[in-house]
Motif scaffolding. Structure first.
Motif, PDB file in Angstrom:
ATOM      1  N   TRP A  89       0.789  -1.229   0.000  1.00 27.30           N
ATOM      2  CA  TRP A  89       0.000   0.000   0.000  1.00 27.30           C
ATOM      3  C   TRP A  89       0.820   1.277   0.000  1.00 27.30           C
ATOM      4  CZ3 TRP A  89      -3.752  -1.375   4.586  1.00 27.30           C
ATOM      5  CH2 TRP A  89      -4.656  -2.352   4.173  1.00 27.30           C
ATOM      6  N   VAL A 108     -16.087  13.480   1.283  1.00 29.66           N
ATOM      7  CA  VAL A 108     -15.013  12.641   0.733  1.00 29.66           C
ATOM      8  C   VAL A 108     -13.903  13.554   0.214  1.00 29.66           C
ATOM      9  CG1 VAL A 108     -14.393  11.062  -1.152  1.00 29.66           C
ATOM     10  CG2 VAL A 108     -16.504  10.692   0.149  1.00 29.66           C
ATOM     11  N   GLU A 118      -8.442   6.221   3.462  1.00 28.56           N
ATOM     12  CA  GLU A 118      -9.238   5.984   2.255  1.00 28.56           C
ATOM     13  C   GLU A 118     -10.256   4.871   2.479  1.00 28.56           C
ATOM     14  OE1 GLU A 118      -6.388   5.262  -0.830  1.00 28.56           O
ATOM     15  OE2 GLU A 118      -5.738   7.360  -0.879  1.00 28.56           O
ATOM     16  N   VAL A 154     -13.086   6.236   4.616  1.00 27.94           N
ATOM     17  CA  VAL A 154     -13.893   7.170   3.829  1.00 27.94           C
ATOM     18  C   VAL A 154     -14.802   6.407   2.860  1.00 27.94           C
ATOM     19  CG1 VAL A 154     -13.746   8.939   2.019  1.00 27.94           C
ATOM     20  CG2 VAL A 154     -12.335   9.142   4.073  1.00 27.94           C
ATOM     21  N   ILE A 155     -14.263   5.408   2.185  1.00 35.45           N
ATOM     22  CA  ILE A 155     -15.059   4.605   1.256  1.00 35.45           C
ATOM     23  C   ILE A 155     -16.225   3.946   1.987  1.00 35.45           C
ATOM     24  CG2 ILE A 155     -15.048   2.497  -0.152  1.00 35.45           C
ATOM     25  CD1 ILE A 155     -12.102   3.318  -0.894  1.00 35.45           C
ATOM     26  N   PHE A 190     -12.307   9.026  -7.580  1.00 38.46           N
ATOM     27  CA  PHE A 190     -11.778   8.199  -6.483  1.00 38.46           C
ATOM     28  C   PHE A 190     -12.796   7.136  -6.087  1.00 38.46           C
ATOM     29  CE2 PHE A 190     -11.866   7.340  -1.935  1.00 38.46           C
ATOM     30  CZ  PHE A 190     -10.631   6.739  -1.768  1.00 38.46           C
ATOM     31  N   ASN A 203     -12.803   2.860  -6.739  1.00 38.79           N
ATOM     32  CA  ASN A 203     -12.899   1.948  -5.606  1.00 38.79           C
ATOM     33  C   ASN A 203     -14.230   1.209  -5.571  1.00 38.79           C
ATOM     34  OD1 ASN A 203     -10.394   2.202  -3.781  1.00 38.79           O
ATOM     35  ND2 ASN A 203     -10.821   4.285  -4.499  1.00 38.79           N
ATOM     36  N   LEU A 216     -10.078  13.756   1.972  1.00 41.59           N
ATOM     37  CA  LEU A 216      -8.945  13.249   1.194  1.00 41.59           C
ATOM     38  C   LEU A 216      -8.162  14.367   0.503  1.00 41.59           C
ATOM     39  CD1 LEU A 216     -10.552  10.041  -0.341  1.00 41.59           C
ATOM     40  CD2 LEU A 216      -9.134  10.258   1.718  1.00 41.59           C
ATOM     41  N   GLN A 238      -2.602   6.689   5.013  1.00 41.45           N
ATOM     42  CA  GLN A 238      -3.431   7.199   3.917  1.00 41.45           C
ATOM     43  C   GLN A 238      -4.388   6.124   3.428  1.00 41.45           C
ATOM     44  OE1 GLN A 238      -3.769  10.274   2.762  1.00 41.45           O
ATOM     45  NE2 GLN A 238      -5.254   9.676   1.196  1.00 41.45           N
ATOM     46  N   LYS A 239      -3.883   4.912   3.286  1.00 42.83           N
ATOM     47  CA  LYS A 239      -4.721   3.800   2.822  1.00 42.83           C
ATOM     48  C   LYS A 239      -5.846   3.521   3.818  1.00 42.83           C
ATOM     49  CE  LYS A 239      -5.851   0.414   0.118  1.00 42.83           C
ATOM     50  NZ  LYS A 239      -6.397   0.637  -1.203  1.00 42.83           N
TER      51      LYS A 239
END
Length: 94
Positions: A24, A50, A33, A36-37, A65, A69, A54, A29-30
């Motif tokens: 990653w 979002v 993300e 957030v997803i 983004f 995903n 980010l 950060q991953k």
């Protein structure tokens, strides 16, 4: 839990972290993300949120983004009206 079990558990966690970092890159950060997803998927946050979380520059970046995903975006009539206005504005050369 015995000290040897704790040591093995700690060692395993370090190996997993190292593997994830290779895959990653920036783990924090991953993880952000991923949160957030999931929050967006559950309807807890908007596309604007979002974008904010980010540090994305535009709504289009946030949409891209989410789509990258696996999120299917739902547009309402207001979104289409805005798109029409932007298209008309750009086609007039202004």
């Amino acid at each position: 839990m015995t000290s040897s079990k704790l040591y093995n558990c700690h060692r395993t966690i370090k190996k997993v972290a190292h593997t994830l970092e290779k895959r990653w890159g920036n783990k924090m950060q991953k993880l952000l993300e991923m949160v957030v997803i999931e929050a967006y998927r559950q309807g807890s946050i908007s596309t604007g949120k979002v974008r904010e979380l980010l540090y994305l520059s535009t709504r289009l970046e946030a949409d891209a983004f989410l789509q990258e995903n696996g999120i299917e975006l739902e547009y309402d009539e207001a979104d289409f009206d805005i798109a029409k206005l932007m298209n008309n504005y750009s086609s007039t050369g202004s």
